[in-house]
Design an enzyme around this catalytic site. Structure first.
Site, PDB file in Angstrom:
ATOM      1  N   HIS A   1      -7.309  -6.085   1.152  1.00 14.51           N
ATOM      2  CA  HIS A   1      -6.122  -5.251   1.394  1.00 14.51           C
ATOM      3  C   HIS A   1      -5.339  -5.710   2.642  1.00 14.51           C
ATOM      4  O   HIS A   1      -4.385  -5.056   3.038  1.00 14.51           O
ATOM      5  CB  HIS A   1      -6.587  -3.798   1.574  1.00 14.51           C
TER       6      HIS A   1
ATOM      7  N   ASP B   1     -10.129  -5.693  -3.042  1.00 14.14           N
ATOM      8  CA  ASP B   1      -9.526  -4.638  -2.215  1.00 14.14           C
ATOM      9  C   ASP B   1     -10.406  -3.384  -2.288  1.00 14.14           C
ATOM     10  O   ASP B   1     -10.619  -2.825  -3.360  1.00 14.14           O
ATOM     11  CB  ASP B   1      -8.126  -4.352  -2.778  1.00 14.14           C
TER      12      ASP B   1
ATOM     13  N   SER C   1       0.842  -1.199   0.000  1.00 13.55           N
ATOM     14  CA  SER C   1       0.000   0.000   0.000  1.00 13.55           C
ATOM     15  C   SER C   1       0.879   1.252   0.000  1.00 13.55           C
ATOM     16  O   SER C   1       1.651   1.442  -0.944  1.00 13.55           O
ATOM     17  CB  SER C   1      -0.959  -0.063   1.192  1.00 13.55           C
TER      18      SER C   1
END
Lengths: 277, 277
Positions: free
Chosen positions: A256, A223, A147
């Site tokens: 995620h 996600d 991320s």
């Protein structure tokens, strides 16, 4: 650097260190996994850059990376995600996406952030120099992250292609100049001049510089941040335009979380091990 | 039972459920990993009982067990360690080793604990009946756990040998009648009559009942709790006396943490898979 905690893990050692950072002007902690092979000689290192809200413990405890690192003879170097401690600026509302835990791996130019938030220099220069001087490491390096940390890994590698053998990312913020997380952080840390932002945007860097390193990206299709924040297709388009060796794998059903990272970290470490040889 | 959270993991599903327990008289959460094989038919289950202070998330996020469970086609069933919620008694000083997070897998007989703390019945009967009715599970079961949960796994298996194919433990409290954690908890939950305690003491149960199940125990040699609290040699002596099939592996350098569990969970799941066939 001083050992804060040390634990046997998969025949190697999981160690948490503390040191005073001259770049960040504060005390920092980071974690290292040294594989069994490091007992008998220096080993290459894979740097892991974590995402928003994390410190060095999330990846250490949740990704299950030590098993494969022990098999492949790779050290794992896991920095924190921002400067820490009293006197370090934080967002007024302690937002999760700015300030503490959200350094975005940039060198801030704007007050009040510029005093401590120099995470680009810290992760690129100060930390590698420190661990390579103190630990049984070669100067072979790969870099990966998740991320915000996937963004960081790509930016560090694209701007310093001679420093790394390969780069990968899990659900990276691929085009921070054009997403809410990136626009908020870059405005605060770097100011309004978007020319400055382009030095910290993987998609723009790839278009401007190209890339000779192999790049592996995994992205969960489930996600929640995929469409608004992550935009891996922008990175793919940049790679196509510059003939870069980028593989994007869309992973059906994955979100995620660290369950996503744990499921594919083995592939990333094997990818890096191949190129570190 | 209702799904609280669900995430793709190693091709299977990591799911957190909530339900109202009739045995514990409160709402409970537990976690389940269903391997990819559960999409096409029922699979056997390995129960994991956690240690002091844990809930169902520690093992789920830190042990890295899903990778091997997915390969072997094993479901993982991960209960909480005590009743929860408002109105559930806790230690007056919120001690970590009594009350919430410290149910010790016994049926409490003493006030105020006896109203909710019936973790033996919950983990042995109510939870398996629930998940076997609602999820794609066979009635084949193995059981394992850590520390207080290693104690729980051994006690449940030794008292109900027809219910399980095999039992294992990481750093179990092997003789709780004779260590500070056990004496404190058993006095509170069961009262002063040590005859009652013997039904929840793995070493005494093994001497009194013997065991036809294979037993695997891993114990870190650098575990701070080894000498005072865990006492695996008492269990080994009981196994020798009764010719039980117990293997104790002392693991050099390992402590009491999840880094220890992560390093050896693969061996335990392969051990259980062999006997679940």
């Amino acid at each position: 650097m001083q050992i804060v905690q040390q634990q046997r893990c998969f025949g190697g050692r999981q160690i948490r260190y503390q040191h005073t950072s001259n770049v960040l002007h504060c005390d920092m902690q980071f974690s290292v996994f040294l594989p069994p092979q490091a007992e008998s000689g220096p080993v290459p290192a894979v740097y892991w850059l974590s995402g928003l809200t994390c410190n060095d413990e999330n990846f250490s405890s949740k990704a299950g990376a030590q098993r494969v690192a022990a098999e492949l003879g790779l050290a794992l170097i896991i920095p924190d995600t921002s400067p820490r401690g009293e006197g370090v600026a934080d967002d007024d509302n302690a937002a999760y996406d700015l300030g503490l835990g959200a350094g975005f791996y940039v060198n801030a130019t704007q007050a009040p952030w510029n005093k401590h938030y120099q995470m680009y220099d810290y992760t690129l220069n100060e930390l590698p120099a420190l661990v390579e001087a103190e630990l049984p490491l070669t100067n072979k390096r790969a870099i990966t992250g998740h991320s915000m940390g996937g963004h960081g890994a790509l930016v560090l590698a694209l701007r310093n292609q001679a420093r790394f053998s390969s780069v990968s990312a899990f659900a990276p913020i691929s085009n921070p100049s054009d997403c809410p997380w990136g626009e908020k952080a870059f405005t605060a840390y770097l100011g309004d001049n978007r020319e400055m932002w382009s030095h910290y945007d993987a998609s723009l860097l790839l278009i401007n510089k190209g890339c000779t390193l192999p790049i592996l990206v995994d992205q969960g299709e489930a996600d929640n941040f995929l469409t608004e924040q992550l935009k891996p297709q922008t990175l793919v388009a940049a790679a196509k335009q510059t003939n870069a060796d980028l593989t994007l794998r869309m992973q059906q059903g994955y979100d995620h979380s660290y369950y996503f990272i744990a499921s594919f970290i083995e592939d990333h470490l094997r990818f890096h091990a191949k190129h570190l040889r």
